[in-house]
Design an enzyme around this catalytic site. Structure first.
Site, PDB file in Angstrom:
ATOM      1  N   CYS A 110       0.847  -1.196   0.000  1.00 25.31           N
ATOM      2  CA  CYS A 110       0.000   0.000   0.000  1.00 25.31           C
ATOM      3  C   CYS A 110       0.883   1.249   0.000  1.00 25.31           C
ATOM      4  O   CYS A 110       1.641   1.473   0.929  1.00 25.31           O
ATOM      5  CB  CYS A 110      -0.910  -0.020   1.213  1.00 25.31           C
ATOM      6  SG  CYS A 110      -1.764   1.522   1.529  1.00 25.31           S
TER       7      CYS A 110
ATOM      8  N   CYS B 128       0.029   3.820   2.701  1.00 25.45           N
ATOM      9  CA  CYS B 128       0.472   3.324   4.012  1.00 25.45           C
ATOM     10  C   CYS B 128       1.927   3.683   4.264  1.00 25.45           C
ATOM     11  O   CYS B 128       2.323   3.947   5.404  1.00 25.45           O
ATOM     12  CB  CYS B 128       0.295   1.812   4.093  1.00 25.45           C
ATOM     13  SG  CYS B 128      -1.420   1.287   3.934  1.00 25.45           S
TER      14      CYS B 128
END
Length: 197
Positions: A120, A123
């Site tokens: 991600c 993230c």
């Protein structure tokens, strides 16, 4: 004005050393290309034997020493990532999640559950923010979970986590709020409001 126009072709021809072709000369010859002369008195390898036998001579010819490493700049050596704060706890299974949830209920304190995964991109942006938030609030525990871990599949399904990053805020074992996505300002404000309340 007329005199200038009469002399202009003559001056131009003279400055460019230009001879117009006449109708009688239909062909012309190209001069041969001159090749540089080689000096037979010069040796093929100008280096003496003691230089050619030296171990560093091959490095000199190749341009790189055998133990070549790319140069390091000063700022690369100085940059060090700060250690992960002790109040950031990795949760690796459904049982560990239940234990962490029971702990927030027993201590009556704010517990932040941060869902992420390695692939991600947002993230990676929000990860250091979550660590800094935990560093500034040492009495708040942040539980970090990888949604791709098979051992956490039950928890991810139970909480309905479909997007990462997702941050859940639990107080007394009850979910008070959640932030889906990398909205840093909202995560910080929610943390502050739940701590003050």
């Amino acid at each position: 004005m007329r005199g200038n126009s009469l002399f202009r072709p003559f001056l131009l021809r003279r400055s460019l050393n230009f001879r117009p072709f006449s109708s009688s000369s239909s062909s012309f010859t190209i001069p041969p290309i001159r090749t540089p002369k080689t000096d037979s008195s010069r040796p093929e390898n100008p280096y003496p034997d003691y230089v050619r036998d030296h171990p560093a001579f091959a490095d000199y010819l190749s341009g790189y020493p055998r133990s070549f490493e790319p140069p390091k700049f000063g700022f690369e050596a100085e940059i060090e990532e700060p250690p992960v704060p002790p109040n950031v706890v990795m949760v690796n299974s459904d049982e560990e999640f239940e234990a962490a949830l029971n702990k927030t209920e027993g201590e009556s304190q704010l517990g932040i559950f941060y869902f992420t995964n390695k692939g991600c991109v947002p993230c990676r942006f929000i990860g250091p923010v979550m660590e800094e938030l935990a560093r500034r609030n040492p009495h708040v525990t942040t539980y970090k979970m990888d949604t791709e871990a098979k051992e956490l599949a039950g928890t991810v399904e139970k909480l309905g986590i479909t997007t990462v990053p997702t941050v859940h805020f639990f107080v007394d074992g009850e979910k008070k709020d959640e932030v889906i996505g990398s909205d840093v300002a909202r995560i910080v404000l929610t943390t502050r409001d739940l701590m003050d309340g």
